[in-house]
Design an enzyme around this catalytic site. Sequence first.
Site, mmCIF file in Angstrom:
data_model
loop_
_atom_site.group_PDB
_atom_site.id
_atom_site.type_symbol
_atom_site.label_atom_id
_atom_site.label_comp_id
_atom_site.label_asym_id
_atom_site.label_seq_id
_atom_site.Cartn_x
_atom_site.Cartn_y
_atom_site.Cartn_z
ATOM 1 N N SER A 123 0.818 -1.212 0.000
ATOM 2 C CA SER A 123 0.000 0.000 0.000
ATOM 3 C C SER A 123 0.851 1.260 0.000
ATOM 4 O O SER A 123 0.307 2.354 0.001
ATOM 5 C CB SER A 123 -0.926 0.012 1.223
ATOM 6 O OG SER A 123 -0.160 -0.013 2.407
ATOM 7 N N HIS A 146 -1.479 -2.764 -6.336
ATOM 8 C CA HIS A 146 -2.126 -2.426 -5.061
ATOM 9 C C HIS A 146 -3.624 -2.646 -5.150
ATOM 10 O O HIS A 146 -4.358 -1.825 -5.708
ATOM 11 C CB HIS A 146 -1.816 -0.969 -4.683
ATOM 12 C CG HIS A 146 -2.399 -0.573 -3.369
ATOM 13 N ND1 HIS A 146 -2.746 0.739 -3.078
ATOM 14 C CD2 HIS A 146 -2.727 -1.296 -2.269
ATOM 15 C CE1 HIS A 146 -3.254 0.775 -1.851
ATOM 16 N NE2 HIS A 146 -3.250 -0.428 -1.351
ATOM 17 N N GLU A 158 -4.173 -0.248 -8.312
ATOM 18 C CA GLU A 158 -3.099 0.639 -8.777
ATOM 19 C C GLU A 158 -1.926 -0.210 -9.251
ATOM 20 O O GLU A 158 -1.533 -1.169 -8.583
ATOM 21 C CB GLU A 158 -2.639 1.558 -7.632
ATOM 22 C CG GLU A 158 -3.694 2.568 -7.210
ATOM 23 C CD GLU A 158 -3.298 3.372 -5.982
ATOM 24 O OE1 GLU A 158 -3.485 4.604 -5.987
ATOM 25 O OE2 GLU A 158 -2.797 2.775 -5.008
ATOM 26 N N ASN A 197 -4.355 6.211 -1.572
ATOM 27 C CA ASN A 197 -4.090 6.336 -0.134
ATOM 28 C C ASN A 197 -3.398 7.650 0.195
ATOM 29 O O ASN A 197 -3.591 8.209 1.281
ATOM 30 C CB ASN A 197 -3.246 5.162 0.361
ATOM 31 C CG ASN A 197 -4.107 3.974 0.762
ATOM 32 O OD1 ASN A 197 -5.314 4.099 0.925
ATOM 33 N ND2 ASN A 197 -3.493 2.817 0.912
#
Length: 794
Positions: A123, A146, A158, A197
Amino acid sequence: MSRFQVRKVAVLGAGVMGAQIAAHLVNVKVPVVLFDLPAKEGPKNGIVTRAVEGLKKLKPSPLGVPEDAALIQQANYEEHLELLKDCDLVIEAIAERMDWKLDLYKKIAPYVAPHAIVASNTSGLSITKLSEALPEEIKPRFCGIHFFNPPRYMYLVELIPTPATRADILDQLETFVTTSVGKGVVRAKDTPNFIANRVGIAGMLATIIEAEKFGLSYDVVDDLTGKKLGRASSGTFRTADVVGLDTMAHVIKTLQDNLADDPFYPTYQTPPVLAKLIEQGALGQKSGAGFYKKVGKDILRLDPAKGEYVPSGAKADEIIGRILKKPGAERLKLLRESSNPQAQFLWSIFRDGFHYCAVHLESIADSARDVDFAIRWGFGWKQGPFELWQEAGWKQVAQWIQEDIEAGKALSKAPLPAWVFDGRDGVHRPEGSWSPAKKTYVPRSDLAVYRRQFFPENVLGSGAVTPHQAGKTLHEDDSVRLWTLDDEVVILSIKTKMHAIGPGVVQGLLQAVDLAERQYKGVVVWSPDEPFSAGADLQAMLPAFMAGGAKAIEPEEKKLQDAMLRLRYANVPTVAAIRGMALGGGCELAVYCAKRVAAMESYIGLVEVGVGLIPGAGGLTYIARRAAEMASAGNAGADILTFVKDGFTSAAMAKVGTSAIESRKLGFLLDDDVIVPNKDELLYVAIQQAKAMFESGYRAPLKRLFPVAGRSGVATIKGQLVNMRDGGFISQHDFHIASLIADVVCGGEVEAGSLVSEEYLMALERKHFCSLLNHPKTQERIMGMLQTGKPVRN
């Protein structure tokens, strides 16, 4: 389209993410082997075995059906590394520890196939640093991948290249993840926490800061930042609890450890309340307490001032709710100018988000479109930050942000980038989305896989043709649009609320079949948005019922049944393209088509008992016919009742498949129906199926009589129902409804094995359906559903 052949995937790490990634690969029929460390005691695969067993208990379920957990091959690093040689893709998903990951790479490197792609599901760790532990020959085939949690349900993936990653490798992986795994891919730059994120967690931190500044409680903030903003209903603090406060803290620490020069660095400090909760072991939902705590049936919220949990449920002020329904420009102006603390809070988090995205766009993403998609798909927003800014008036909002920065109201003193003020009206145009790094508008990917998406998700300002405008309209009214993309297949799109089936939709179905039989190759029933159909339009029935009672409904019900038979016996293939709910009449519409193409997240079932009715558009007739077909396909002496019971139970208990896979198990999808992983490919696949069936010389099935279980079957089922009623498991009215269902699926008062027609069973359906309409208990259920949207138990 050239294909990256994936015969098998290895997932390294059987933790929360690794096990659920493996589960979703099984959902989409990709063979997978799940690795972990050898267990210190007992069988060496013990760690993986416990993880796989745990998948069956998780809610929402990571598996389409729990028994598919057995399809995950179990392995450990001590005994089974040779298995890697047969894998075309290796996904590493162990804990977020750089040293552990690097050690594992050294261990697996000698066993990785020479063509295989290796990807790390992280992440936020640097993909480039991770690649340094790999041999030179693997580095060009290595990248970051991800998945968002939970992997089955979250659309975003991702992909993060390193400087050494070959372009064709990334293209191959994007193609596989898009079409085979069913995800929306965004390519991110190798920066801490990537795109979603990075922006999402920075936004949550800003929300915590601003909430404290304006003195708002957690429940009010969640009400303000949930559905009212077009975001996930869990808002901010409930989302943190669901994600896990320790997970959130880990992502925050990545920002702290790697972004000391970031102009927003002061906002990356771990909020004291978060640190204190973690110290106390209150990690959110998984530990039973976080920002919220459930005590019995009550949800309490933390009062940080008192350090204790207090009753929750406070809502946003009514005036704020009204403001949030205004168009973008008016909405932001009213929020900014209001003296209401909730309005000031909302303007502040909008400003902070726009400011943050503009400052960081160049370093984290290739274009503004990638930021908007990442936030929409990863955090459940209906609209990305750049889209809202552009909708609300780019220049005006930019001026407001700059004024707040100069007045010291913003979270950072960093000025907006120069490109924000270069005279533009936004970052999304028909030719593409703005890339500060390339100083141009970047078009969408032209990978061949995206040709399978006729109407992919797009961003505001892209000028993309919507499915409501596309193609050639053949007929349109308030209920349906009949249209074609290629002058070969008729597409029927339902326009009613929740795509409910009323007289207008029935007429549209008949018209579509007539049109197709005259000059087209088939009919595809597909609507641009969910659900496929929530069932019959009860509201539309009310006037006729009030005027003439159940007798007035009977002719309308026969028209609906006749339309279903028209679909089944059409001279061209009819294909239902299902996404979301196909309930009641929507389920019947689907099963009477010649074929079904369903997105993975399709929820199909006959749910009429919830309103005190039985399926009345041929659903029970379908169950009886399918039971006869399955019995005849088995041994010559097969008992039809054995096959009837499953269908009866599904209808009597209103069972709904919780995935397309489970819907197949329940019999609403057949073995030769197609399950499509990516929702945006549904229409393409459905059209291709219709054409293929036509070109293969499609002929409708011949009408034939089929055997039923008869009165002895009815008696057997009713005997079991008596026990349930007398044991208090079902009410007397439930017993009555279930008995009528049994009567239809077994063929009524005839001998076992008697041959009947679909029309005969449909007449039984109509008779019992209309008798229930006159029943006071059913009327209570219908009115309760219309008034509250919830089933009444009586």
